[in-house]
Motif scaffolding. Structure first.
Motif, PDB file in Angstrom:
ATOM      1  N   GLN A  91       0.840  -1.210   0.000  1.00 18.94           N
ATOM      2  CA  GLN A  91       0.000   0.000   0.000  1.00 18.94           C
ATOM      3  C   GLN A  91       0.872   1.256   0.000  1.00 18.94           C
ATOM      4  OE1 GLN A  91      -2.332  -0.688   3.551  1.00 18.94           O
ATOM      5  NE2 GLN A  91      -4.004  -1.663   2.416  1.00 18.94           N
ATOM      6  N   TRP A  95       0.681   4.136  -2.979  1.00 19.60           N
ATOM      7  CA  TRP A  95       0.242   5.529  -2.801  1.00 19.60           C
ATOM      8  C   TRP A  95       1.395   6.514  -2.899  1.00 19.60           C
ATOM      9  CZ3 TRP A  95      -4.667   6.191  -3.657  1.00 19.60           C
ATOM     10  CH2 TRP A  95      -5.558   5.157  -3.397  1.00 19.60           C
ATOM     11  N   TYR A 150     -11.835   5.334  -6.034  1.00 27.49           N
ATOM     12  CA  TYR A 150     -10.932   4.257  -5.607  1.00 27.49           C
ATOM     13  C   TYR A 150     -10.226   4.628  -4.293  1.00 27.49           C
ATOM     14  CZ  TYR A 150      -7.139   0.896  -5.572  1.00 27.49           C
ATOM     15  OH  TYR A 150      -6.266  -0.085  -5.194  1.00 27.49           O
ATOM     16  N   THR A 151      -9.794   5.885  -4.207  1.00 30.37           N
ATOM     17  CA  THR A 151      -9.126   6.368  -2.998  1.00 30.37           C
ATOM     18  C   THR A 151     -10.085   6.323  -1.806  1.00 30.37           C
ATOM     19  OG1 THR A 151      -7.825   7.841  -4.404  1.00 30.37           O
ATOM     20  CG2 THR A 151      -7.814   8.325  -2.053  1.00 30.37           C
ATOM     21  N   HIS A 154     -10.550   2.851  -0.587  1.00 28.69           N
ATOM     22  CA  HIS A 154      -9.379   2.414   0.191  1.00 28.69           C
ATOM     23  C   HIS A 154      -9.444   2.957   1.621  1.00 28.69           C
ATOM     24  CE1 HIS A 154      -5.289   1.183   1.070  1.00 28.69           C
ATOM     25  NE2 HIS A 154      -5.028   2.414   1.484  1.00 28.69           N
ATOM     26  N   ASN A 158      -9.185   1.519   5.628  1.00 29.20           N
ATOM     27  CA  ASN A 158      -7.898   1.770   6.284  1.00 29.20           C
ATOM     28  C   ASN A 158      -7.911   3.139   6.955  1.00 29.20           C
ATOM     29  OD1 ASN A 158      -5.951  -0.483   5.093  1.00 29.20           O
ATOM     30  ND2 ASN A 158      -7.256   0.237   3.417  1.00 29.20           N
TER      31      ASN A 158
END
Lengths: 228, 228
Positions: A91, A95, A150-151, A154, A158
């Protein structure tokens, strides 16, 4: 001694924040833009004259991702997952590269075309607006919405970008997400609630507030999003 | 088992090359573009539908820089300088991020504006050409020349991007430099002799040739530069 050269209203605020997080003493030099660009004085600091530029003793570093990797390796190992934490490390790498490699080029293209159109003489304006609107609606805007979705997905799963702890990946992602919300507020606000949750989370960190207190362009990065 | 999903005429050729360099068996799936974009079939592979996508067992990876970091960490440690090689490691981090973070956004903006202008109806064409020419000459072209000059100066002093050995940074930089020379040949050829030396060097590697032999779009990446 570390010196961070900060061009106002640029990518480098996140490095001010990182330096506050890792509690390394540093000198902050701030440079105002001239006609929207870096001043000559700034351009002498590095061969490409782009912000940020960080010096540490004899070293001169530029390119945001490389500066973050350097500071984390040298001063704050806890801000990069170790090789034993494979999922978090994947991850982190994603990013770290997504920020400037995918997210920024699209946001920058929109900003750039909009600014170009605004500077166009009146008699050309209608046609240029059509051109920019065409590129945005057919290509750029759908890509940006897809990346933000998508962000957001995520961040629904998290706390931070690379799992439960703040890492270099959060530092890198803070710039595109902050400027998107500041400059294009109405297009984003209320649509991506997990991104907003994360923005409030980072803005609430004492180191982020300490960084804000130091920079002359704080209104660029101060968010004050509704808490829902 | 590794599978690389390669969208023709895209960033992913360099991952084919990397997989050949590290001699890991992999399956190559190639996808033709439809109206210049990725086909629906490709878009199902990852949430953003962008090339390249790599799968390794249960893992699905995308974002070029993150894929390179993963493959190097897992299969080819010698392709990233160790922490004892500080200078080479700084160079590695710089060029790993420069490729997609600085070089590509500018090259992409030029390609993108030129393509947009070419698709413009005839009656608007003169004004759009003026707009694009203005943005290019005042901003994009000088930035690109400045980045190429800096890259050329670096390669005058280093065999590869991170010193004497091929590394992940060479893999990353190969895409912007290759496409710049292929698509905009006359603007670059003969101007940056150290970049051309490096392009001939990588093209001469057996793994690069093996990668070329596998892809359907080899003419995009085959350079045949004069040897001077």
């Amino acid at each position: 001694m570390i010196t961070l050269h900060h061009l106002l209203a640029s990518r480098s605020f996140r490095i001010v924040w990182l330096l506050e997080e890792i509690a390394v003493p540093f000198e902050l030099k701030q440079y105002a833009r001239v006609d929207g660009r870096a001043p000559q004085e700034f351009k002498k600091l590095s061969p490409l004259g782009k912000s940020p530029v960080l010096t540490d003793g004899d070293l001169t570093l530029f390119e945001s991702g490389a500066i973050v990797e350097y500071l984390v390796r040298k001063y704050a190992r806890q801000m990069k997952p170790s090789e034993g934490e494979e999922k978090a490390l994947l991850q982190y790498d994603y990013w770290m590269h997504d920020s400037e490699g995918s997210m920024m080029p699209f946001l920058w293209a929109v900003f750039f075309l909009d600014t170009g159109a605004q500077k166009t003489p009146f008699f050309m304006r209608f046609i240029i607006d059509l051109f920019v609107k065409g590129i945005r609606s057919q290509y750029l805007d759908p890509e940006i919405q897809s990346m933000f979705k998508y962000t957001d997905d995520h961040l629904a799963k998290n706390t931070y970008f690379a799992g439960d702890n703040l890492s270099g990946a959060d530092i890198m992602m803070s710039f595109p997400l902050t400027v998107a919300y500041k400059r294009k507020g109405s297009e984003f606000e209320g649509k991506y609630l997990h991104i907003e949750r994360w923005l409030r989370l980072i803005e609430g960190r004492p180191a982020y507030q300490a960084a804000l207190a130091k920079v002359e362009d704080k209104d660029q990065f101060e968010l004050n999003l509704p808490s829902h």
